[in-house]
Design an enzyme around this catalytic site. Structure first.
Site, PDB file in Angstrom:
ATOM      1  N   ARG A 165      50.911 -12.270  68.117  1.00 12.47           N
ATOM      2  CA  ARG A 165      49.769 -13.451  67.649  1.00 12.47           C
ATOM      3  C   ARG A 165      47.948 -13.203  68.847  1.00 12.47           C
ATOM      4  O   ARG A 165      48.638 -12.053  69.562  1.00 12.47           O
ATOM      5  CB  ARG A 165      50.556 -14.674  68.717  1.00 12.47           C
ATOM      6  CG  ARG A 165      52.212 -14.970  69.108  1.00 12.47           C
ATOM      7  CD  ARG A 165      52.775 -15.854  68.923  1.00 12.47           C
ATOM      8  NE  ARG A 165      54.423 -16.565  68.500  1.00 12.47           N
ATOM      9  CZ  ARG A 165      55.179 -15.509  68.986  1.00 12.47           C
ATOM     10  NH1 ARG A 165      55.107 -14.798  69.889  1.00 12.47           N
ATOM     11  NH2 ARG A 165      56.247 -15.860  68.473  1.00 12.47           N
ATOM     12  N   LYS A 188      55.694 -16.494  73.386  1.00  8.68           N
ATOM     13  CA  LYS A 188      56.078 -18.619  73.358  1.00  8.68           C
ATOM     14  C   LYS A 188      56.911 -19.044  74.592  1.00  8.68           C
ATOM     15  O   LYS A 188      58.519 -18.255  74.427  1.00  8.68           O
ATOM     16  CB  LYS A 188      56.688 -19.389  72.442  1.00  8.68           C
ATOM     17  CG  LYS A 188      55.014 -19.093  70.687  1.00  8.68           C
ATOM     18  CD  LYS A 188      55.807 -19.809  69.772  1.00  8.68           C
ATOM     19  CE  LYS A 188      54.170 -19.725  69.122  1.00  8.68           C
ATOM     20  NZ  LYS A 188      54.321 -20.383  67.383  1.00  8.68           N
ATOM     21  N   HIS A 256      47.452 -14.543  61.818  1.00  9.84           N
ATOM     22  CA  HIS A 256      48.263 -14.707  61.617  1.00  9.84           C
ATOM     23  C   HIS A 256      48.736 -13.664  60.784  1.00  9.84           C
ATOM     24  O   HIS A 256      50.227 -13.560  61.045  1.00  9.84           O
ATOM     25  CB  HIS A 256      48.957 -16.142  61.453  1.00  9.84           C
ATOM     26  CG  HIS A 256      50.135 -16.229  62.157  1.00  9.84           C
ATOM     27  ND1 HIS A 256      50.535 -16.495  62.811  1.00  9.84           N
ATOM     28  CD2 HIS A 256      51.706 -16.842  61.402  1.00  9.84           C
ATOM     29  CE1 HIS A 256      52.047 -16.234  62.842  1.00  9.84           C
ATOM     30  NE2 HIS A 256      52.268 -16.543  62.155  1.00  9.84           N
ATOM     31  N   ARG A 259      50.459  -9.884  61.475  1.00 11.26           N
ATOM     32  CA  ARG A 259      50.974 -10.480  62.331  1.00 11.26           C
ATOM     33  C   ARG A 259      52.213  -9.980  61.435  1.00 11.26           C
ATOM     34  O   ARG A 259      53.112  -9.403  61.601  1.00 11.26           O
ATOM     35  CB  ARG A 259      51.241 -11.412  63.585  1.00 11.26           C
ATOM     36  CG  ARG A 259      52.381 -11.451  63.445  1.00 11.26           C
ATOM     37  CD  ARG A 259      52.692 -12.466  64.977  1.00 11.26           C
ATOM     38  NE  ARG A 259      53.815 -13.423  65.076  1.00 11.26           N
ATOM     39  CZ  ARG A 259      54.713 -13.053  65.943  1.00 11.26           C
ATOM     40  NH1 ARG A 259      54.275 -11.627  66.702  1.00 11.26           N
ATOM     41  NH2 ARG A 259      55.793 -14.072  66.431  1.00 11.26           N
ATOM     42  N   HIS A 282      61.067 -12.909  68.162  1.00  8.31           N
ATOM     43  CA  HIS A 282      61.867 -14.973  67.372  1.00  8.31           C
ATOM     44  C   HIS A 282      62.849 -14.217  67.740  1.00  8.31           C
ATOM     45  O   HIS A 282      63.909 -13.814  68.079  1.00  8.31           O
ATOM     46  CB  HIS A 282      62.025 -14.448  66.182  1.00  8.31           C
ATOM     47  CG  HIS A 282      60.382 -14.345  65.688  1.00  8.31           C
ATOM     48  ND1 HIS A 282      60.437 -13.576  63.690  1.00  8.31           N
ATOM     49  CD2 HIS A 282      59.202 -14.957  65.520  1.00  8.31           C
ATOM     50  CE1 HIS A 282      59.409 -13.768  63.708  1.00  8.31           C
ATOM     51  NE2 HIS A 282      58.511 -14.538  64.110  1.00  8.31           N
ATOM     52  N   TYR A 291      60.290 -15.221  57.923  1.00  2.80           N
ATOM     53  CA  TYR A 291      59.103 -14.950  58.060  1.00  2.80           C
ATOM     54  C   TYR A 291      58.510 -13.847  57.323  1.00  2.80           C
ATOM     55  O   TYR A 291      57.227 -13.449  56.788  1.00  2.80           O
ATOM     56  CB  TYR A 291      58.586 -14.691  59.310  1.00  2.80           C
ATOM     57  CG  TYR A 291      57.495 -14.432  60.467  1.00  2.80           C
ATOM     58  CD1 TYR A 291      56.799 -15.519  60.626  1.00  2.80           C
ATOM     59  CD2 TYR A 291      57.097 -13.233  60.567  1.00  2.80           C
ATOM     60  CE1 TYR A 291      55.647 -14.922  61.754  1.00  2.80           C
ATOM     61  CE2 TYR A 291      55.624 -12.924  60.864  1.00  2.80           C
ATOM     62  CZ  TYR A 291      55.099 -13.711  61.706  1.00  2.80           C
ATOM     63  OH  TYR A 291      54.179 -13.795  62.191  1.00  2.80           O
TER      64      TYR A 291
END
Length: 310
Positions: A165, A188, A256, A259, A282, A291
């Site tokens: 990211r 995250k 993004h 990625r 993830h 995704y």
């Protein structure tokens, strides 16, 4: 409108306890906790007005479906989108389950069984392999200073070559120089993952470090702005905006998307979906499937190739 004054002391204490629980045991990110707190506060404030006064945790655990639907209708009426409302409902369910688990005889079935609004997940669009390479080159051709050009090339190469990211790439520090064969990335929710570093990415970062006029100390950001401060994500977004206009690429060609292109091209080359999930960080395989645009037919094909007798 959310107003903490509408909350009873019991509800306020329960909310703080739940958020502390998420922070300590689930490792929820500060922004996630802030959003959850705001969502649940809005829900409790609505109930207090709707039902004529603030209520304790016993009543909150057994809210009838009619009241929950009234809250959802209120949120939609004030302009909340389906995706945001689904997130708010998820927070409300989590909070309700938390208080119900801590007292005997509470029935939270109505809230926990409620269905959120349906919405279509917006997927990023990958660039082609040639377009991704052209994007890296074009971004690096824009700056007049050699070290800035090397910096921009290094950042975009990390996004595409390692699937980072933009926040993760710009979160690297001088301690990460020179790049190791495997980077430990904190993503995250404070979750860490190991990401292999391709030689081309390591070389791009090394070129930048060699040309950078600032002292890249271990505790300071690796990527710097022209005045020596931390490089702003907005500058990289702007650089890609200019490059995509030069290349005739759509507005979806963002940092993004680099990625996303990393994941999609890796999958197209035969990469394992589970391995790609780990590389991207993830939590759920279904997130990676969506995704990367993997459909059920492709998954079944992979399944039958691995299990020909099935």
């Amino acid at each position: 409108m959310t107003d903490p004054a509408f909350l009873s002391p019991q509800a306020r204490d329960a909310l703080q306890s739940w958020l502390a629980h998420l922070r300590a045991l689930d490792g929820a990110a500060p922004k996630t906790l802030e959003a959850y707190g705001r969502d649940v506060t809005g829900y409790l404030s609505f109930l207090a007005r709707h039902r004529g006064g603030a209520e304790g945790t016993v009543a909150l655990a057994s809210v009838p479906l009619s009241d929950l639907r009234a809250w959802m209708a209120h949120e939609r009426a004030r302009g909340l989108g389906a995706r945001s409302l689904a997130r708010s409902l998820s927070a409300v369910k989590g909070f309700t389950a938390y208080i119900a688990d801590r007292a005997e005889g509470l029935d939270a079935t109505a809230v926990l069984s409620a269905r959120g609004p349906k919405f279509r997940r917006k997927l990023p669009r990958p660039l082609t392999i040639d377009a991704a390479a052209a994007m890296i080159d074009t971004v690096a051709e824009q700056p007049s200073e050699a070290w800035v050009a090397a910096r921009d090339r290094a950042v975009i190469t990390l996004l595409y070559g390692c699937g980072l990211r933009i926040s993760e790439a710009l979160g690297l520090t001088g301690a990460d120089d020179p790049l190791p064969e495997t980077l430990r990335i904190t993503g995250k929710g404070g979750k860490t993952r190991l990401v292999p570093v391709l030689p081309v990415a390591a070389e791009a970062v090394a070129d930048y470090v060699r040309l950078c006029p600032f002292d890249l100390t271990p505790a300071e950001p690796l990527f710097r702005g022209v005045r020596g401060g931390a490089l702003s994500p907005r500058l990289m977004q702007s650089a890609m905006e200019k490059a995509r206009m030069q290349l005739g690429l759509p507005a979806t060609a963002t940092p993004h998307a680099m990625r996303h292109s990393f994941a999609t091209h890796l999958l197209s080359a035969g990469g394992d979906l589970r391995a790609i999930q780990e590389l991207l960080g993830h939590a759920s395989l279904s997130t990676t499937q969506a995704y990367t645009g993997v459909d059920a037919a492709r998954l079944m094909e992979a399944y039958h190739n691995a299990h020909p007798r099935a």
